[in-house]
Motif scaffolding. Structure first.
Motif, PDB file in Angstrom:
ATOM      1  N   MET A   1       6.589  39.805  -0.302  1.00 52.26           N
ATOM      2  CA  MET A   1       6.672  39.028   0.917  1.00 52.26           C
ATOM      3  C   MET A   1       7.625  39.681   1.901  1.00 52.26           C
ATOM      4  N   ASN A   2       8.766  40.160   1.396  1.00 51.75           N
ATOM      5  CA  ASN A   2       9.761  40.771   2.254  1.00 51.75           C
ATOM      6  C   ASN A   2       9.236  42.072   2.867  1.00 51.75           C
ATOM      7  N   GLU A   3       8.475  42.862   2.069  1.00 51.92           N
ATOM      8  CA  GLU A   3       7.917  44.101   2.592  1.00 51.92           C
ATOM      9  C   GLU A   3       6.878  43.825   3.677  1.00 51.92           C
ATOM     10  N   THR A   4       6.117  42.769   3.521  1.00 49.12           N
ATOM     11  CA  THR A   4       5.110  42.412   4.521  1.00 49.12           C
ATOM     12  C   THR A   4       5.767  42.050   5.834  1.00 49.12           C
ATOM     13  N   LEU A   5       6.812  41.258   5.777  1.00 47.45           N
ATOM     14  CA  LEU A   5       7.534  40.868   6.988  1.00 47.45           C
ATOM     15  C   LEU A   5       8.177  42.080   7.645  1.00 47.45           C
ATOM     16  N   THR A   6       8.759  42.955   6.861  1.00 47.36           N
ATOM     17  CA  THR A   6       9.365  44.165   7.401  1.00 47.36           C
ATOM     18  C   THR A   6       8.313  45.049   8.059  1.00 47.36           C
ATOM     19  N   GLY A   7       7.180  45.214   7.406  1.00 49.53           N
ATOM     20  CA  GLY A   7       6.095  46.003   7.980  1.00 49.53           C
ATOM     21  C   GLY A   7       5.572  45.415   9.274  1.00 49.53           C
ATOM     22  N   LEU A   8       5.443  44.103   9.323  1.00 51.78           N
ATOM     23  CA  LEU A   8       4.976  43.435  10.532  1.00 51.78           C
ATOM     24  C   LEU A   8       5.957  43.621  11.683  1.00 51.78           C
ATOM     25  N   ILE A   9       7.232  43.536  11.389  1.00 50.65           N
ATOM     26  CA  ILE A   9       8.254  43.733  12.425  1.00 50.65           C
ATOM     27  C   ILE A   9       8.234  45.178  12.923  1.00 50.65           C
ATOM     28  N   ILE A  10       8.102  46.126  12.016  1.00 46.52           N
ATOM     29  CA  ILE A  10       8.068  47.541  12.412  1.00 46.52           C
ATOM     30  C   ILE A  10       6.845  47.836  13.274  1.00 46.52           C
ATOM     31  N   VAL A  11       5.695  47.319  12.881  1.00 44.79           N
ATOM     32  CA  VAL A  11       4.468  47.541  13.665  1.00 44.79           C
ATOM     33  C   VAL A  11       4.582  46.888  15.035  1.00 44.79           C
ATOM     34  N   SER A  12       5.107  45.679  15.101  1.00 44.96           N
ATOM     35  CA  SER A  12       5.259  44.982  16.374  1.00 44.96           C
ATOM     36  C   SER A  12       6.205  45.728  17.309  1.00 44.96           C
ATOM     37  N   LEU A  13       7.313  46.195  16.783  1.00 44.67           N
ATOM     38  CA  LEU A  13       8.254  46.961  17.598  1.00 44.67           C
ATOM     39  C   LEU A  13       7.668  48.299  18.037  1.00 44.67           C
ATOM     40  N   SER A  14       6.883  48.911  17.177  1.00 47.99           N
ATOM     41  CA  SER A  14       6.231  50.173  17.541  1.00 47.99           C
ATOM     42  C   SER A  14       5.234  49.973  18.669  1.00 47.99           C
ATOM     43  N   LEU A  15       4.453  48.925  18.597  1.00 47.16           N
ATOM     44  CA  LEU A  15       3.476  48.649  19.646  1.00 47.16           C
ATOM     45  C   LEU A  15       4.170  48.299  20.958  1.00 47.16           C
ATOM     46  N   ALA A  16       5.249  47.521  20.885  1.00 50.13           N
ATOM     47  CA  ALA A  16       6.015  47.203  22.099  1.00 50.13           C
ATOM     48  C   ALA A  16       6.639  48.467  22.680  1.00 50.13           C
ATOM     49  N   SER A  17       7.086  49.373  21.832  1.00 51.65           N
ATOM     50  CA  SER A  17       7.659  50.633  22.301  1.00 51.65           C
ATOM     51  C   SER A  17       6.597  51.485  22.982  1.00 51.65           C
ATOM     52  N   LEU A  18       5.393  51.462  22.473  1.00 52.45           N
ATOM     53  CA  LEU A  18       4.315  52.223  23.089  1.00 52.45           C
ATOM     54  C   LEU A  18       3.944  51.659  24.461  1.00 52.45           C
ATOM     55  N   VAL A  19       3.987  50.351  24.606  1.00 51.11           N
ATOM     56  CA  VAL A  19       3.766  49.737  25.922  1.00 51.11           C
ATOM     57  C   VAL A  19       4.843  50.216  26.897  1.00 51.11           C
ATOM     58  N   ALA A  20       6.084  50.207  26.447  1.00 48.65           N
ATOM     59  CA  ALA A  20       7.179  50.670  27.303  1.00 48.65           C
ATOM     60  C   ALA A  20       7.016  52.153  27.633  1.00 48.65           C
ATOM     61  N   TYR A  21       6.613  52.946  26.670  1.00 54.99           N
ATOM     62  CA  TYR A  21       6.419  54.382  26.859  1.00 54.99           C
ATOM     63  C   TYR A  21       5.383  54.657  27.957  1.00 54.99           C
ATOM     64  N   LEU A  22       4.238  53.998  27.870  1.00 50.16           N
ATOM     65  CA  LEU A  22       3.193  54.214  28.871  1.00 50.16           C
ATOM     66  C   LEU A  22       3.609  53.690  30.242  1.00 50.16           C
ATOM     67  N   THR A  23       4.373  52.621  30.275  1.00 49.99           N
ATOM     68  CA  THR A  23       4.852  52.076  31.543  1.00 49.99           C
ATOM     69  C   THR A  23       5.877  53.013  32.175  1.00 49.99           C
ATOM     70  N   VAL A  24       6.717  53.619  31.374  1.00 54.67           N
ATOM     71  CA  VAL A  24       7.715  54.560  31.904  1.00 54.67           C
ATOM     72  C   VAL A  24       7.038  55.795  32.482  1.00 54.67           C
ATOM     73  N   TRP A  25       5.986  56.290  31.841  1.00 51.97           N
ATOM     74  CA  TRP A  25       5.240  57.419  32.406  1.00 51.97           C
ATOM     75  C   TRP A  25       4.769  57.070  33.810  1.00 51.97           C
ATOM     76  N   ARG A  26       4.241  55.860  33.970  1.00 50.78           N
ATOM     77  CA  ARG A  26       3.743  55.422  35.282  1.00 50.78           C
ATOM     78  C   ARG A  26       4.895  55.304  36.279  1.00 50.78           C
ATOM     79  N   ALA A  27       6.031  54.813  35.834  1.00 52.67           N
ATOM     80  CA  ALA A  27       7.166  54.639  36.734  1.00 52.67           C
ATOM     81  C   ALA A  27       7.770  55.980  37.163  1.00 52.67           C
ATOM     82  N   LEU A  28       7.868  56.914  36.255  1.00 48.12           N
ATOM     83  CA  LEU A  28       8.491  58.194  36.572  1.00 48.12           C
ATOM     84  C   LEU A  28       7.580  59.139  37.351  1.00 48.12           C
TER      85      LEU A  28
END
Length: 160
Positions: free
Chosen positions: A1-28
Motif C-alpha cells: 500500500m505504501n509503495e502504491t501511494l509513493t508511486g502515485l505521488i511520484i507520477v503526479s509530481l512528474s506530470l506536474a513538472s512536465l506541465v511546468a516544463y512545457l509552459t516555461v519553454w513557451r514563456a522563455l
C-alpha cells in the motif's frame, strides 16, 4: 500500500513538472514557439514526415554511437557525439511539444490568457499521452514527430 501511494505521488509530481516544463519553454521562447505553431499548422503532414525521419536517424545514430563507445578504449570518445545528439533531440522535442501544447490550449480556450492556454494544453497533452495504448503508440509518437519536424523546418526557414 505504501509503495502504491509513493508511486502515485511520484507520477503526479512528474506530470506536474512536465506541465511546468512545457509552459516555461513557451514563456522563455515565445517567438520561436509561435513560429513553430505556424509551421506545424500550415504543413502538419510534412512536419510529421520530417520529424519521423529526424527522430529515426538520430535515434539510430545515438544507439550506434553508444554501442561502439560501450566497448571502451579510444571508442569511449564517441559518448560525446551521442550525448550531443540526445541533447539536440531533447531541445527539438521541448520546443515542438511546447508549440503543440500551446496550439491545443488556444483551440480549447481561445479567450484565456496565454499562460492558462499553455498550462491547459500541456496538461491535456500529457494526460492524453499517458492513456494506455492509444496515447503511448499513437498520440505521443504523432505529437513528437510533428513537433520535431516543425522545429527542423522552422530552423531551416530561419536560416534563409
Amino acid at each position: 500500500m505504501n509503495e502504491t501511494l509513493t508511486g502515485l505521488i511520484i507520477v503526479s509530481l512528474s506530470l506536474a513538472s512536465l506541465v511546468a516544463y512545457l509552459t516555461v519553454w513557451r514563456a522563455l521562447f515565445a517567438e520561436r514557439v509561435t513560429a513553430l505553431q505556424t509551421v506545424a499548422a500550415a504543413t502538419p503532414l510534412r512536419a510529421f514526415v520530417v520529424g519521423l525521419v529526424n527522430l529515426v536517424f538520430f535515434g539510430v545514430l545515438v544507439v550506434a554511437l553508444s554501442a561502439i563507445a560501450g566497448r571502451g578504449g579510444a571508442a569511449a570518445l564517441l559518448w560525446l557525439p551521442a550525448l550531443i545528439a540526445v541533447v539536440c533531440l531533447a531541445v527539438a522535442l521541448g520546443f515542438g511539444l511546447s508549440a503543440f501544447a500551446q496550439t491545443l490550449g488556444e483551440r480549447l480556450l481561445p479567450t484565456a490568457s496565454p499562460l492558462r492556454q499553455s498550462m491547459s494544453g500541456a496538461a491535456l497533452l500529457i494526460i492524453g499521452a499517458v492513456f494506455p495504448v492509444a496515447g503511448w503508440f499513437v498520440l505521443l509518437p504523432y505529437v513528437a514527430c510533428v513537433g520535431v519536424g516543425a522545429f527542423v523546418m522552422g530552423m531551416a526557414r530561419a536560416r534563409q
